[in-house]
Design an enzyme around this catalytic site. Structure first.
Site, PDB file in Angstrom:
ATOM      1  N   GLN A  27       0.799  -1.222   0.000  1.00  0.00           N
ATOM      2  CA  GLN A  27       0.000   0.000   0.000  1.00  0.00           C
ATOM      3  C   GLN A  27       0.830   1.269   0.000  1.00  0.00           C
ATOM      4  OE1 GLN A  27      -2.744  -0.028   3.279  1.00  0.00           O
ATOM      5  NE2 GLN A  27      -4.303  -1.116   2.151  1.00  0.00           N
ATOM      6  N   TYR A  54       3.409 -11.705   3.150  1.00  0.00           N
ATOM      7  CA  TYR A  54       2.998 -10.310   3.001  1.00  0.00           C
ATOM      8  C   TYR A  54       3.681  -9.710   1.773  1.00  0.00           C
ATOM      9  CZ  TYR A  54       1.322 -10.660   7.865  1.00  0.00           C
ATOM     10  OH  TYR A  54       0.688 -11.033   9.023  1.00  0.00           O
TER      11      TYR A  54
END
Length: 336
Positions: A27, A54
């Site tokens: 992000q 992740y």
């Protein structure tokens, strides 16, 4: 920043940990991610949680670079293994001996460290004998590549079985990492009692319910631009369940409770978690350093019984308590 023992172990961790699930390598740009890590360090956070999955390993690499140069002994670095990484080959996921041994080496390289303080089974693997998994974890500990072993989103029965085997192999499971917040309390009836009995502490994720408990999402209104709810790379999918009007209306009723306690909404949410039984740490995430600064002010806050009762009254029946929801976190087959 206050520190707590992790379960019945001798390991102390910061009661607010910094995690990079939906942010680093995904992000936010690396400069912003590094700024958040530096702010966490400045605020006294010593515990950093990540996972190989992740951002398909990129989050570990970002964290490793952000922590480079810090005194290793002053940090507690946690990571996890289970979900698919790499190109998605037949052995690129799960808790087989092969995947665990290869994954710990990859994580250490990306994190730029010789060992992790805690290595966690990111889910329970129904396709691998538990004996094989626990033997592999025992060997990871004996090799010095991980100091302690934990689990994430395991049921009470799975924790019991794992701890029994761990003890037979000469080590202990010391932690459980479940989702937990004012809105999501499914661990309270089974996982927490079993963990207390067996010596595991909870390191909980999403204590602010993906940002919903900050109060920035309003019933009947579009999500703020740039918020997690507008991020199509994964954030919006994870937060969507909390964006019902009845949930947002209940969250809005927390605003006077937070104000009376002299806390921001985010601080109230994190403090609530830290005031619950069997909690060793709450994991926060951030896309901006000021979010870290706000959240860490929950450390050391004691909420009295009246405040805890007011929170329950405000949220009413939107709270999810069904203990069976933990079992639903166990994939029916190994993911690819």
């Amino acid at each position: 920043m206050e520190h707590r023992y992790l379960g019945n172990s001798g390991l102390k961790i910061s009661e607010i940990a910094y995690g990079n699930w939906l942010t680093h390598g995904s992000q936010v740009e690396e400069d912003a991610a590094t700024a958040c890590v530096r702010q966490a360090l400045d605020e006294g956070i010593t515990t950093f949680d990540t996972a190989d999955v992740y951002a398909n390993t990129r989050a570990e690499s970002v964290l490793g670079r952000a922590l480079a140069g810090e005194r290793r002994e002053s940090l507690e670095i946690f990571t996890k293994v289970y979900w698919p990484t790499g190109p998605g080959g037949p052995n690129d996921s799960g808790l087989s001996r092969k995947h665990i041994m290869e994954s710990i080496n990859g994580s250490l390289t990306r994190l730029q460290t010789d060992y992790v303080d805690l290595y966690q089974a990111h889910r329970f693997d129904v396709e691998t004998p538990l004996e094989e998994t626990m033997q592999a974890f025992a060997d990871v500990v004996r090799s010095g590549k991980a100091l302690y072993i934990g689990v994430s989103e395991w049921t009470a029965d799975q924790i019991r079985q794992g701890q029994q085997l761990a003890h037979q192999l000469g080590f202990s499971l010391i932690s459980s990492q479940p989702q937990y917040s004012m809105l999501w309390r499914v661990i309270e009836d089974e996982v927490v009692p079993a963990s207390q009995e067996l010596g595991l502490g909870q390191i909980v994720w999403s204590p602010i319910a993906q940002g919903v408990l900050t109060g920035k999402y309003k019933p009947g209104q579009a999500a703020p631009e740039g918020s997690r709810a507008t991020d199509e790379s994964g954030g919006s999918q994870n937060i969507s369940r909390w964006l019902r009007d009845d949930v947002l209306e209940a969250v809005a009723r927390l605003e006077p409770v937070a104000a009376d306690a002299g806390l921001s909404m985010a601080q109230l949410a994190v403090a609530w978690v830290l005031n619950r039984p069997n909690i060793s740490a709450a994991i926060i995430g951030a896309s901006r350093p000021e979010q870290v600064t706000d959240n860490v002010k929950a450390s050391g806050v004691t909420l009295d019984a009246d405040v805890m009762a007011a929170i329950d009254d405000a949220l009413g029946d939107v709270v999810v308590r069904d203990a069976s929801r933990t079992a639903q976190q166990t994939p029916e087959t190994r993911p690819t």
